[in-house]
Design an enzyme around this catalytic site. Structure first.
Site, short mmCIF file in Angstrom:
data_model
loop_
_atom_site.label_atom_id
_atom_site.label_comp_id
_atom_site.label_asym_id
_atom_site.label_seq_id
_atom_site.Cartn_x
_atom_site.Cartn_y
_atom_site.Cartn_z
N THR A 138 0.47 8.99 -4.79
CA THR A 138 0.85 7.90 -4.40
C THR A 138 2.34 7.45 -4.88
O THR A 138 2.80 6.22 -4.25
CB THR A 138 -0.09 6.83 -5.04
OG1 THR A 138 0.23 6.95 -6.60
CG2 THR A 138 -1.58 7.10 -5.09
N ASN A 190 0.75 -1.23 0.18
CA ASN A 190 0.07 0.01 -0.13
C ASN A 190 0.76 1.33 0.14
O ASN A 190 2.03 1.48 0.66
CB ASN A 190 -1.02 0.01 1.20
CG ASN A 190 -2.10 -0.97 1.15
OD1 ASN A 190 -2.60 -1.14 -0.20
ND2 ASN A 190 -2.36 -1.47 2.22
N HIS A 191 0.46 2.27 -0.76
CA HIS A 191 1.04 3.40 -0.82
C HIS A 191 0.08 4.51 -0.22
O HIS A 191 -0.92 4.29 0.33
CB HIS A 191 1.23 4.10 -2.35
CG HIS A 191 2.18 3.17 -3.15
ND1 HIS A 191 2.92 3.59 -4.23
CD2 HIS A 191 2.63 2.01 -2.95
CE1 HIS A 191 3.60 2.61 -4.74
NE2 HIS A 191 3.40 1.73 -3.98
N ARG A 192 0.64 5.84 0.40
CA ARG A 192 -0.03 6.98 0.65
C ARG A 192 -1.21 7.24 -0.33
O ARG A 192 -0.87 7.30 -1.50
CB ARG A 192 0.68 8.20 1.01
CG ARG A 192 1.44 8.04 2.19
CD ARG A 192 2.15 9.13 2.59
NE ARG A 192 1.32 10.25 3.09
CZ ARG A 192 1.69 11.33 3.70
NH1 ARG A 192 3.07 11.65 3.88
NH2 ARG A 192 1.01 12.39 3.81
#
EC number: 2.3.1.-
Length: 209
Positions: free
Chosen positions: A88, A81-83
């Site tokens: 992203t 998962n990315h921000r």
């Protein structure tokens, strides 16, 4: 009677079908039940199909007993998962001054543990996304992408995977979930395999803990 669940390759001369417990039990934050197997495409071991599983995130992968996992199944864990509150792009990965922009854990969309129940059949090339829970007895059709929970004894499929129909009526499902045959001693299972296969186990009390 029956195969040794701690033997990685339970079928003599076959390096594709592998029991996954002896492979995965050495990994951190992984729990797996006996007799669950992976049918690999090219002999790859199932640990190679679990991606982005980093101990720092403390998310767990739990797989029950007697699961059938088809070729190419991939489990994506929370480390992927990315921000998402802005860009992203993972600037911090590339160093050279960008490492100071490492996100805090509470800035990442951590979805929790990924849980696959008992007696689950997962078809070829299924992708399971972080934090998903697949219930006991569920079937996931080939090439599906699982992004949300699947109820016990449900047939699901598609991209994204949706629940299509229950495998049995609700009363039968409730009885199977109460019986939990996969938790029986293996000698009791051995004596009742035909009844497990045709569901006649719900018509009699075979074993109670």
């Amino acid at each position: 009677m029956g195969p040794n669940p701690m033997k990685m390759y339970p079928i003599e001369g076959n390096k594709s079908v592998q029991f996954i417990k002896p492979i995965l039990e050495k990994l951190e934050n992984v729990e797996v039940g006996e007799y669950s197997y992976y049918d690999s495409k090219n002999g790859e071991t199932f640990d190679k199909q679990i991606l982005y599983h980093y101990p720092i995130l403390n998310d767990k992968l739990k797989i029950g007993k007697f699961c059938s996992i088809g070729p190419g199944v991939t489990i994506i864990m929370n480390g992927a998962n990315h921000r998402m509150d802005g860009s992203t792009y993972p600037f911090n990965l590339f160093g050279n001054g960008w490492e100071k922009h490492m996100p805090k854990l509470d800035q990442l969309p951590i979805k929790g543990d990924t849980i696959i129940g008992n007696d689950v059949w997962i078809g070829k090339d299924v992708v399971i996304m972080p934090g998903v829970k697949i219930g006991d007895g569920a079937i996931v059709a080939a090439n599906s992408v699982v992004v949300k929970d699947i109820a016990p004894y449900m047939l699901a499929g598609g991209n994204p995977a949706n629940e299509i129909k229950q495998r049995f009526d609700q009363d039968t499902i409730n009885q199977l979930l109460d019986i939990k045959w996969w938790n029986w001693p293996i000698d009791i299972i051995n004596e009742n395999i035909d009844k497990i296969l045709d569901n006649s186990i719900i018509r009699e009390v075979i074993w109670k803990k």
